[in-house]
Design a protein around this motif. Structure first.
Motif, PDB file in Angstrom:
ATOM      1  N   PRO A 192     107.044  25.901   9.739  1.00  0.00           N
ATOM      2  CA  PRO A 192     105.759  25.245  10.591  1.00  0.00           C
ATOM      3  C   PRO A 192     105.808  24.517  11.904  1.00  0.00           C
ATOM      4  N   PHE A 193     107.430  24.654  12.423  1.00  0.00           N
ATOM      5  CA  PHE A 193     107.628  23.926  13.584  1.00  0.00           C
ATOM      6  C   PHE A 193     108.151  25.158  14.457  1.00  0.00           C
ATOM      7  N   GLY A 194     107.913  26.363  14.355  1.00  0.00           N
ATOM      8  CA  GLY A 194     107.925  27.424  15.091  1.00  0.00           C
ATOM      9  C   GLY A 194     109.772  27.854  14.694  1.00  0.00           C
ATOM     10  N   THR A 195     110.147  28.808  15.697  1.00  0.00           N
ATOM     11  CA  THR A 195     111.550  28.867  15.600  1.00  0.00           C
ATOM     12  C   THR A 195     112.172  29.491  16.904  1.00  0.00           C
ATOM     13  N   ALA A 228     114.597  29.503  20.206  1.00  0.00           N
ATOM     14  CA  ALA A 228     114.709  28.449  21.461  1.00  0.00           C
ATOM     15  C   ALA A 228     113.417  27.627  21.804  1.00  0.00           C
ATOM     16  N   ARG A 229     112.411  28.183  21.497  1.00  0.00           N
ATOM     17  CA  ARG A 229     111.097  27.421  21.901  1.00  0.00           C
ATOM     18  C   ARG A 229     110.532  26.581  20.532  1.00  0.00           C
ATOM     19  N   ALA A 230     111.585  26.360  19.625  1.00  0.00           N
ATOM     20  CA  ALA A 230     111.081  25.674  18.449  1.00  0.00           C
ATOM     21  C   ALA A 230     110.451  24.142  18.716  1.00  0.00           C
ATOM     22  N   CYS A 231     109.833  23.484  17.887  1.00  0.00           N
ATOM     23  CA  CYS A 231     109.468  22.017  18.074  1.00  0.00           C
ATOM     24  C   CYS A 231     110.669  21.431  18.475  1.00  0.00           C
ATOM     25  N   ILE A 232     110.640  20.516  19.322  1.00  0.00           N
ATOM     26  CA  ILE A 232     111.584  19.499  19.673  1.00  0.00           C
ATOM     27  C   ILE A 232     111.277  18.358  18.848  1.00  0.00           C
ATOM     28  N   GLY A 233     109.949  18.021  18.324  1.00  0.00           N
ATOM     29  CA  GLY A 233     109.925  16.690  17.823  1.00  0.00           C
ATOM     30  C   GLY A 233     109.900  16.907  16.086  1.00  0.00           C
ATOM     31  N   PHE A 247     111.373  13.952  14.433  1.00  0.00           N
ATOM     32  CA  PHE A 247     110.512  12.626  14.580  1.00  0.00           C
ATOM     33  C   PHE A 247     109.363  12.824  13.666  1.00  0.00           C
ATOM     34  N   ALA A 248     108.946  14.075  13.795  1.00  0.00           N
ATOM     35  CA  ALA A 248     107.580  14.128  13.045  1.00  0.00           C
ATOM     36  C   ALA A 248     107.876  14.083  11.684  1.00  0.00           C
TER      37      ALA A 248
HETATM   38  C1  HEM Z   1     103.834  17.784  12.118  1.00  0.00           C
HETATM   39  C2  HEM Z   1     104.079  17.785  13.538  1.00  0.00           C
HETATM   40  C3  HEM Z   1     104.177  19.086  14.297  1.00  0.00           C
HETATM   41  C4  HEM Z   1     104.192  20.083  14.165  1.00  0.00           C
HETATM   42  C5  HEM Z   1     103.760  20.997  12.938  1.00  0.00           C
HETATM   43  C6  HEM Z   1     104.764  20.766  15.403  1.00  0.00           C
HETATM   44  C7  HEM Z   1     104.715  22.287  15.644  1.00  0.00           C
HETATM   45  C8  HEM Z   1     105.184  22.843  16.655  1.00  0.00           C
HETATM   46  C9  HEM Z   1     105.155  24.219  16.996  1.00  0.00           C
HETATM   47  C10 HEM Z   1     104.826  25.354  15.785  1.00  0.00           C
HETATM   48  C11 HEM Z   1     105.679  24.465  18.218  1.00  0.00           C
HETATM   49  C12 HEM Z   1     105.669  25.667  18.916  1.00  0.00           C
HETATM   50  C13 HEM Z   1     107.228  26.445  18.680  1.00  0.00           C
HETATM   51  C14 HEM Z   1     107.075  27.767  18.984  1.00  0.00           C
HETATM   52  O1  HEM Z   1     106.584  28.040  20.311  1.00  0.00           O
HETATM   53  O2  HEM Z   1     107.753  28.503  18.470  1.00  0.00           O
HETATM   54  C15 HEM Z   1     106.120  23.207  18.785  1.00  0.00           C
HETATM   55  C16 HEM Z   1     106.350  22.985  20.125  1.00  0.00           C
HETATM   56  C17 HEM Z   1     106.762  21.734  20.637  1.00  0.00           C
HETATM   57  N1  HEM Z   1     106.452  20.574  20.047  1.00  0.00           N
HETATM   58 FE1  HEM Z   1     105.893  20.230  18.173  1.00  0.00          FE
HETATM   59  N2  HEM Z   1     105.146  19.756  16.229  1.00  0.00           N
HETATM   60  C18 HEM Z   1     104.946  18.751  15.659  1.00  0.00           C
HETATM   61  C19 HEM Z   1     105.370  17.437  16.158  1.00  0.00           C
HETATM   62  C20 HEM Z   1     105.817  17.400  17.411  1.00  0.00           C
HETATM   63  C21 HEM Z   1     106.125  15.865  18.042  1.00  0.00           C
HETATM   64  C22 HEM Z   1     106.087  14.690  17.214  1.00  0.00           C
HETATM   65  C23 HEM Z   1     106.500  15.941  19.243  1.00  0.00           C
HETATM   66  C24 HEM Z   1     106.999  15.083  20.354  1.00  0.00           C
HETATM   67  C25 HEM Z   1     107.461  13.795  19.938  1.00  0.00           C
HETATM   68  C26 HEM Z   1     106.496  17.637  19.466  1.00  0.00           C
HETATM   69  C27 HEM Z   1     106.924  18.196  20.548  1.00  0.00           C
HETATM   70  C28 HEM Z   1     106.789  19.658  20.652  1.00  0.00           C
HETATM   71  C29 HEM Z   1     107.277  20.028  22.081  1.00  0.00           C
HETATM   72  C30 HEM Z   1     107.704  19.673  23.373  1.00  0.00           C
HETATM   73  C31 HEM Z   1     107.132  21.412  21.943  1.00  0.00           C
HETATM   74  C32 HEM Z   1     107.375  22.630  22.964  1.00  0.00           C
HETATM   75  C33 HEM Z   1     108.853  22.983  22.960  1.00  0.00           C
HETATM   76  C34 HEM Z   1     109.169  24.347  24.096  1.00  0.00           C
HETATM   77  O3  HEM Z   1     108.335  24.950  24.241  1.00  0.00           O
HETATM   78  O4  HEM Z   1     110.365  24.481  24.279  1.00  0.00           O
HETATM   79  N3  HEM Z   1     106.080  18.313  18.492  1.00  0.00           N
HETATM   80  N4  HEM Z   1     105.498  22.206  17.868  1.00  0.00           N
END
Ligand code: HEM
Length: 119
Positions: free
Chosen positions: A48-51, A53-58, A61-62
């Motif tokens: 759910p948060f990707g995978t 090098a570009r996986a979710c950094i949050g 926290f989330a």
């Molecule tokens: C349930 C909550 C969340 C879900 C399901 C989620 C999911 C995702 C997914 C699927 C990606 C893309 C990963 C990829 O491209 O492979 C992503 C990227 C990202 N998320 Fe989240 N996210 C959540 C919460 C958050 C929170 C709370 C933050 C910041 C406090 C955050 C910050 C980011 C950032 C900055 C990226 C881009 C990372 C990059 O491209 O290097 N996310 N997230």
């Protein structure tokens, strides 16, 4: 595949693959996340948060925030959705149910005893 080739994982498809999730892959079934069920699945079947090098950094926290907020709300309120609501998925940065409103009713000692929150 050749070394260095690109692979794009369609996460929505991965999370609905009947080979992993069974023939009722589309059903809402929280029991899929019981520890025993999780152990029975390939480790990369749920992303759910990707995978990579570009996986979710949050992610951490989330997960902490969701656990805290849900714990606080479920301790105090019962949630009720309109029983006639039919799921319409809205695709934005994440997927979410469109037009779903939850009604909150304050939990009393009596309702708490009827449906205790464990943990
Ligand atoms: C349930 C909550 C969340 C879900 C399901 C989620 C999911 C995702 C997914 C699927 C990606 C893309 C990963 C990829 O491209 O492979 C992503 C990227 C990202 N998320 Fe989240 N996210 C959540 C919460 C958050 C929170 C709370 C933050 C910041 C406090 C955050 C910050 C980011 C950032 C900055 C990226 C881009 C990372 C990059 O491209 O290097 N996310 N997230």
């Amino acid at each position: 595949m050749n070394k260095g080739a690109w692979a794009l994982v369609l996460i929505m498809m991965l999370h609905r693959d009947p080979a992993v999730w069974g023939e009722h892959a589309e059903d809402f079934d929280p029991d899929r996340f019981e520890p025993k069920a999780v152990r029975g699945r390939p480790p990369h079947a749920f992303k759910p948060f990707g995978t990579g090098a570009r996986a979710c950094i949050g992610r951490q926290f989330a997960l902490h925030e969701a656990t805290l907020v849900l714990g606080l709300l479920l301790r105090r309120y019962d949630f009720r959705a309109d029983p006639d609501y039919r799921l319409r998925v809205s695709e934005r940065l994440t997927l979410m149910p469109s037009g779903l409103a939850l009604h909150l009713a304050r939990r009393s000692p009596a309702t708490r005893a009827a449906a205790p929150v464990s943990g």
